[in-house]
Design an enzyme around this catalytic site. Structure first.
Site, PDB file in Angstrom:
ATOM      1  N   HIS A   1     -21.886 -23.359   2.350  1.00 12.30           N
ATOM      2  CA  HIS A   1     -20.814 -23.061   2.979  1.00 12.30           C
ATOM      3  C   HIS A   1     -19.948 -24.054   3.299  1.00 12.30           C
ATOM      4  CE1 HIS A   1     -23.071 -19.356   3.640  1.00 12.30           C
ATOM      5  NE2 HIS A   1     -23.613 -19.641   4.654  1.00 12.30           N
TER       6      HIS A   1
ATOM      7  N   LYS B   1      -3.120 -30.152  18.103  1.00 11.88           N
ATOM      8  CA  LYS B   1      -2.900 -31.054  19.449  1.00 11.88           C
ATOM      9  C   LYS B   1      -1.892 -32.107  19.294  1.00 11.88           C
ATOM     10  CE  LYS B   1      -7.875 -30.435  20.597  1.00 11.88           C
ATOM     11  NZ  LYS B   1      -9.122 -31.082  21.127  1.00 11.88           N
TER      12      LYS B   1
END
Length: 597
Positions: A346, A491
């Site tokens: 993954h 951010k």
């Protein structure tokens, strides 16, 4: 290739399919409304699973009223040639018939989907619901059949009853879902047999042929079974139940071996009966919406691609956490551990997609070529670059949570890691020196999967004194939250309104649930549809697998030979303390430790 649809409800538009990656290398392939330009040369069949040559005009009617065909190229300016070049519109199926020069109903195709291991949890919880969702969205061909195959004795009615308990009407909460569910279940059948019995698979093949009713036969087999019986099932499928005049494809679930040797042996055995382009190695994480959006985010937005290098990126974090333990799967998990179960497939696949160079095209082979280059450029893991852990019993709020070895299927002296953190490096010009930090674990404080890209500090930042000594708080960070509550946010630093100069950190946020009303499809829906269409972009090629195992196998062998004892961490905690020291060694702070809105 261009893709045309006559239905507003068609599940995929023309822009979603790359030019050639969805064309099978096997003769008799049919596409969803696709005109392929030049036929591929076909390899000779080694066994019966290889397709035989069929008509050059293969047609399949879709549920949504669209038409699919594969036609040979033409050199003159015929109406069909103009269609292929995108010079002439297709307004109706009648015009399409006239342009193609034949009756679209003459050589119809069928697709038979056989779930091998139909009585298992994966089939019940994921595969059958995904197939129903595709049917509900009119993404399956007009002529399709779903067969369950397993050792359990069961009738068609019993299979339908079992499957019906897992189907939901979640998709857009539309009307007539119950009616669609009944129609789907009527397409579901069952055949009981052994996984190593050619005779049982031959009986299955006869049933499939009856349902295909003389149409071009396309067959997809999903192996939802333990890896130790993959080869038997593939052998029997190949020799006794493969298509005689269309394509045959096999989806193989992980694990793809335990190390380089076992993986290579599995690939070699599969290729005794299948060609590489018939093998679809599924990693369901590659079918997640945010993972597929990763390349779109990078390659279609000018703001990101110039920043995607060592010059601006300080580190990349790939984080996977689950808030539960093995819960009865300990017997399987103990044989693999968190590194093989999550990191080697993954997370490493996501890393390769993230770090790859710009591919030549969106063709499956071009994308997979770039991923392989990344994997081959990576420095092999060393013991010093990895921290492993195992969860222990913990009491919280009057509830006692078990340790990993409390699972009755796990040996009491097991050293199998349920947590691992690792620092990986890519030795190429783009990423030299940038740490890629992976973290994966079970029984942690929350459930999440995300990619965090932390950018470097601003050189000579005029506002350093406003941030104090913690300059990391002033660092820009791009977060791609894969699950749950999918989102992409950046951010940034900004001034708080007022007369003073006070700085704040804010998020530029794309929250999927707020932005898009349509529910995000399950990863299995996307991957099953890709397999039916012959699209291999999100499936793992054998050389990708080899490169991934080459990276992890030496480390895993050393870990097990030296019997390294994992660091124990309480159930429900943030993991071993050693993971923080590992990050600090590279002057990195794990991004998921802060409190975020």
């Amino acid at each position: 290739m261009a893709t045309f649809s006559s239905s507003a409800k068609c599940c995929r538009s023309f822009s979603s399919l790359p030019s050639s990656s969805s064309a099978s290398s096997l003769p008799g392939n049919t596409e969803r409304i696709a005109f392929s330009s030049i036929p591929k040369s076909f390899v000779a069949a080694k066994v019966s699973v290889k397709s035989q040559i069929v008509s050059n005009h293969n047609v399949v009617s879709m549920q949504d009223g669209a038409v699919a065909m594969t036609v040979n190229p033409v050199k003159n300016e015929t109406p069909l040639n103009k269609l292929k070049q995108g010079l002439a519109p297709v307004n109706s199926s009648e015009e399409l018939k006239e342009a193609a020069g034949f009756d679209i109903n003459e050589n119809e195709s069928s697709v038979s989907i056989t779930v091998v291991g139909a009585s298992g949890d994966l089939a019940k919880k994921k595969i059958f619901p995904a197939l129903f969702a595709l049917y509900y969205e009119d993404c399956l061909p007009k002529h399709f059949t779903v067969y369950g195959y397993a050792r359990s004795k069961m009738t068609d009615a019993e299979l339908r009853n079992m499957v019906s308990k897992t189907l939901t009407c979640r998709i857009d909460k539309r009307e007539n879902c119950g009616e669609k569910m009944d129609q789907f279940l009527k397409r579901c059948f069952y055949h009981s047999g052994q996984y190593d019995s050619e005779e049982n698979f031959a009986e299955l093949g006869k049933k499939l042929k009856e349902h295909e009713a003389g149409r071009v036969s396309n067959r997809l087999f999903y192996l939802s079974i333990p890896p130790n019986i993959f080869i038997d099932a593939v052998r029997c499928t190949s020799l006794s139940a493969s298509s005689g005049n269309g394509w045959t494809r096999v989806i193989v679930e992980k694990p793809f071996g335990r190390d380089s040797d076992s993986s290579a042996a599995l690939t070699k055995a599969l290729k005794q009966y299948l060609e590489e382009d018939q093998i679809f190695r599924i990693d369901h994480y590659l079918g997640k919406e945010l993972v597929e959006n990763l390349s779109v985010l990078r390659f279609s937005n000018l703001i990101f691609e110039p920043l995607w290098s060592r010059q601006y990126i300080k580190n990349v974090q790939l984080i996977f956490s689950e808030d539960f333990g093995t819960e009865g799967r300990g017997g399987y998990f103990d044989n693999y551990g968190i590194i093989r179960d999550i990191m080697q497939n993954h997370l490493l696949q996501i890393l390769a997609l993230f770090a790859m160079e710009t591919p030549v095209s969106l063709d499956a082979e071009d994308i997979r070529n770039e991923k392989v280059k990344v994997l081959r450029s990576m420095r092999p893991l060393r013991l010093d670059d990895v921290v492993i852990g195992q969860y222990k019993s913990h009491s919280k709020g009057g509830v006692t949570y078990p340790s990993y070895t409390d699972d009755t299927t796990v040996p009491k002296d097991s050293l199998t890691p349920t947590f691992a953190a690792a620092a990986l490096f890519i030795n190429n010009a783009r990423w030299d020196g940038v740490p890629f930090l992976m973290k994966a674990g079970k029984a942690l404080h929350n459930k999440r999967a995300e990619i965090r890209v932390q950018f470097r500090h601003v050189p000579g930042n005029l506002y350093n004194r406003n941030f104090g000594t913690d300059l990391d708080r002033a660092t820009n960070e791009l977060v791609i939250r894969v699950q749950p509550d999918e989102a992409i946010y950046l951010k940034i630093n900004n001034k708080v309104p007022g007369l003073g100069m006070r700085l704040d950190r804010s998020n530029l946020n794309l929250h999927y649930a707020a932005r898009y009303s349509k529910e995000i499809p399950d990863a299995y829906e996307r991957l099953l549809l890709d397999a039916i269409e012959g699209e291999r972009r999100l499936f793992i090629r054998s050389d990708e697998l080899d490169a991934a195992w080459s990276l992890f196998t030496p480390f895993l062998k050393e870990l097990e030979e030296k019997k390294i004892i994992p660091e124990y961490y309480p159930y429900g905690s943030r993991g071993p303390v050693g993971a923080h020291y590992l990050a600090a060694r590279y002057n990195v702070r794990w991004g998921d430790l802060g409190v975020e809105q």
